[in-house]
Design a protein around this motif. Structure first.
Motif, mmCIF file in Angstrom:
data_model
loop_
_atom_site.group_PDB
_atom_site.id
_atom_site.type_symbol
_atom_site.label_atom_id
_atom_site.label_comp_id
_atom_site.label_asym_id
_atom_site.label_seq_id
_atom_site.Cartn_x
_atom_site.Cartn_y
_atom_site.Cartn_z
ATOM 1 N N ALA A 13 49.232 41.256 38.457
ATOM 2 C CA ALA A 13 49.554 40.287 37.407
ATOM 3 C C ALA A 13 49.737 38.895 38.008
ATOM 4 C CB ALA A 13 50.803 40.716 36.649
ATOM 5 N N ALA A 14 50.394 38.807 39.145
ATOM 6 C CA ALA A 14 50.573 37.520 39.820
ATOM 7 C C ALA A 14 49.220 36.954 40.255
ATOM 8 C CB ALA A 14 51.505 37.674 41.020
ATOM 9 N N ASP A 15 48.346 37.821 40.769
ATOM 10 C CA ASP A 15 46.997 37.379 41.156
ATOM 11 C C ASP A 15 46.222 36.882 39.944
ATOM 12 O OD1 ASP A 15 47.576 38.148 43.748
ATOM 13 O OD2 ASP A 15 46.371 39.994 43.670
ATOM 14 N N GLU A 16 46.368 37.576 38.809
ATOM 15 C CA GLU A 16 45.667 37.180 37.598
ATOM 16 C C GLU A 16 46.146 35.806 37.120
ATOM 17 O OE1 GLU A 16 44.688 38.906 33.128
ATOM 18 O OE2 GLU A 16 46.218 39.889 34.333
ATOM 19 N N ARG A 17 47.458 35.570 37.154
ATOM 20 C CA ARG A 17 47.982 34.264 36.744
ATOM 21 C C ARG A 17 47.518 33.166 37.692
ATOM 22 N NH1 ARG A 17 52.637 37.559 35.540
ATOM 23 N NH2 ARG A 17 53.488 37.023 37.565
ATOM 24 N N SER A 18 47.521 33.458 38.980
ATOM 25 C CA SER A 18 47.044 32.493 39.967
ATOM 26 C C SER A 18 45.560 32.198 39.746
ATOM 27 C CB SER A 18 47.282 33.039 41.375
ATOM 28 O OG SER A 18 46.750 32.170 42.333
ATOM 29 N N GLY A 19 44.796 33.238 39.463
ATOM 30 C CA GLY A 19 43.373 33.066 39.187
ATOM 31 C C GLY A 19 43.145 32.248 37.922
ATOM 32 N N LEU A 20 43.987 32.440 36.924
ATOM 33 C CA LEU A 20 43.862 31.676 35.690
ATOM 34 C C LEU A 20 44.073 30.188 35.954
ATOM 35 C CD1 LEU A 20 43.628 31.381 32.602
ATOM 36 C CD2 LEU A 20 46.114 31.779 32.514
ATOM 37 N N VAL A 21 45.094 29.855 36.721
ATOM 38 C CA VAL A 21 45.351 28.442 37.033
ATOM 39 C C VAL A 21 44.174 27.854 37.795
ATOM 40 C CG1 VAL A 21 46.827 26.869 38.353
ATOM 41 C CG2 VAL A 21 47.862 28.649 36.932
ATOM 42 N N HIS A 22 43.642 28.593 38.760
ATOM 43 C CA HIS A 22 42.475 28.123 39.511
ATOM 44 C C HIS A 22 41.285 27.935 38.559
ATOM 45 C CE1 HIS A 22 39.939 27.397 42.964
ATOM 46 N NE2 HIS A 22 39.097 28.332 42.544
ATOM 47 N N PHE A 23 41.069 28.891 37.667
ATOM 48 C CA PHE A 23 39.991 28.807 36.675
ATOM 49 C C PHE A 23 40.149 27.545 35.826
ATOM 50 C CE2 PHE A 23 38.280 29.566 32.459
ATOM 51 C CZ PHE A 23 37.030 30.105 32.706
ATOM 52 N N ARG B 139 57.203 53.647 41.632
ATOM 53 C CA ARG B 139 57.632 52.370 42.229
ATOM 54 C C ARG B 139 56.449 51.666 42.899
ATOM 55 N NH1 ARG B 139 62.882 50.383 41.570
ATOM 56 N NH2 ARG B 139 62.649 49.535 43.641
ATOM 57 N N ALA B 140 55.594 52.403 43.588
ATOM 58 C CA ALA B 140 54.426 51.810 44.240
ATOM 59 C C ALA B 140 53.442 51.265 43.192
ATOM 60 C CB ALA B 140 53.734 52.840 45.139
ATOM 61 N N LEU B 141 53.248 52.024 42.116
ATOM 62 C CA LEU B 141 52.368 51.571 41.041
ATOM 63 C C LEU B 141 52.930 50.317 40.381
ATOM 64 C CD1 LEU B 141 49.891 51.987 39.234
ATOM 65 C CD2 LEU B 141 51.282 53.569 37.862
ATOM 66 N N ASP B 142 54.230 50.291 40.157
ATOM 67 C CA ASP B 142 54.897 49.121 39.587
ATOM 68 C C ASP B 142 54.684 47.895 40.472
ATOM 69 O OD1 ASP B 142 56.830 47.629 37.904
ATOM 70 O OD2 ASP B 142 58.159 47.860 39.641
ATOM 71 N N ALA B 143 54.865 48.052 41.756
ATOM 72 C CA ALA B 143 54.685 46.937 42.697
ATOM 73 C C ALA B 143 53.235 46.453 42.694
ATOM 74 C CB ALA B 143 55.106 47.360 44.108
ATOM 75 N N GLU B 144 52.293 47.394 42.653
ATOM 76 C CA GLU B 144 50.882 47.018 42.631
ATOM 77 C C GLU B 144 50.542 46.250 41.355
ATOM 78 O OE1 GLU B 144 46.430 49.005 42.994
ATOM 79 O OE2 GLU B 144 48.156 50.319 42.655
ATOM 80 N N LEU B 145 51.024 46.720 40.211
ATOM 81 C CA LEU B 145 50.753 46.043 38.943
ATOM 82 C C LEU B 145 51.366 44.651 38.910
ATOM 83 C CD1 LEU B 145 51.131 49.035 36.477
ATOM 84 C CD2 LEU B 145 49.044 47.742 36.955
ATOM 85 N N LYS B 146 52.558 44.505 39.460
ATOM 86 C CA LYS B 146 53.193 43.178 39.521
ATOM 87 C C LYS B 146 52.378 42.236 40.399
ATOM 88 C CE LYS B 146 57.854 44.632 38.398
ATOM 89 N NZ LYS B 146 59.187 44.995 38.882
ATOM 90 N N SER B 147 51.859 42.742 41.490
ATOM 91 C CA SER B 147 51.025 41.936 42.375
ATOM 92 C C SER B 147 49.721 41.540 41.688
ATOM 93 C CB SER B 147 50.739 42.709 43.662
ATOM 94 O OG SER B 147 49.854 41.991 44.481
ATOM 95 N N ALA C 150 54.521 26.757 35.822
ATOM 96 C CA ALA C 150 55.011 27.665 34.777
ATOM 97 C C ALA C 150 53.952 28.697 34.390
ATOM 98 C CB ALA C 150 55.454 26.865 33.556
ATOM 99 N N LEU C 151 52.676 28.308 34.414
ATOM 100 C CA LEU C 151 51.604 29.270 34.159
ATOM 101 C C LEU C 151 51.435 30.224 35.336
ATOM 102 C CD1 LEU C 151 48.726 27.199 32.508
ATOM 103 C CD2 LEU C 151 49.842 29.208 31.552
ATOM 104 N N ALA C 152 51.503 29.678 36.539
ATOM 105 C CA ALA C 152 51.272 30.490 37.742
ATOM 106 C C ALA C 152 52.339 31.556 37.935
ATOM 107 C CB ALA C 152 51.197 29.588 38.973
ATOM 108 N N ASP C 153 53.575 31.236 37.579
ATOM 109 C CA ASP C 153 54.631 32.240 37.791
ATOM 110 C C ASP C 153 54.944 33.052 36.533
ATOM 111 O OD1 ASP C 153 56.310 30.639 36.208
ATOM 112 O OD2 ASP C 153 57.365 29.793 37.927
ATOM 113 N N GLY C 154 54.206 32.804 35.449
ATOM 114 C CA GLY C 154 54.342 33.627 34.259
ATOM 115 C C GLY C 154 55.420 33.197 33.280
#
Length: 153
Positions: A17-27, A7-15, A82-86
């Protein structure tokens, strides 16, 4: 692994992924600035695409998807959320983007949410306007009857 570790690993991976999408929009927003200012020319590049390939060493397909998304975001700012939230990703934008208009962009976002590549391709086919030939249906010309060739014996 224990269930609580999973569960902790799942939460970390979800976080992440959200950071990666946010970074993509910023990029994409920063790439848009580079493109609008034609700043790539000062870096000996002819385009934002060339900059991504030559200077950032992205694969051509990766660079193309980012330039395409940047241009779509410029035209349709509502794609950012839509990109930021996946809901959408670069692949689905590559497929559906060419069909977006100011009138249908919200519907395309709604219908394109969380689709696989194949599902996005099917949606794109369903969204493409179908045109009948200008003069309606046409009959193919009749084939001329084949002439019999005598057999030599």
């Amino acid at each position: 692994m224990r269930f609580d570790q999973i569960r902790a690993l799942d939460a970390e991976l979800k976080s992440l992924a959200a950071d990666e999408r946010s970074g993509l929009v910023h990029f994409l927003r920063r790439l848009d600035l580079l493109d609008r200012e034609r700043a790539y020319a000062e870096l000996a590049c002819r385009s934002a695409f060339e900059y991504l390939v030559k200077e950032l060493h992205l694969a051509e397909g990766t660079a193309w998807r980012r330039v395409n998304a940047m241009q779509l975001l410029r035209t349709f700012p509502q794609l950012e959320a839509a990109l930021a939230d996946g809901r959408l990703n670069l692949t689905t934008l590559g497929i559906l983007g060419k069909l977006m208009t100011p009138e249908n962009v919200e519907e395309v976002i709604r219908r394109g949410t969380h689709l696989t590549k194949r599902q996005a391709e099917e949606l794109a086919v369903s969204l493409q306007p179908r045109r009948a030939p200008a003069d309606g249906l046409r009959r193919l010309p009749e084939r001329a009857p084949e002439r019999a060739v005598p057999l030599l014996t």
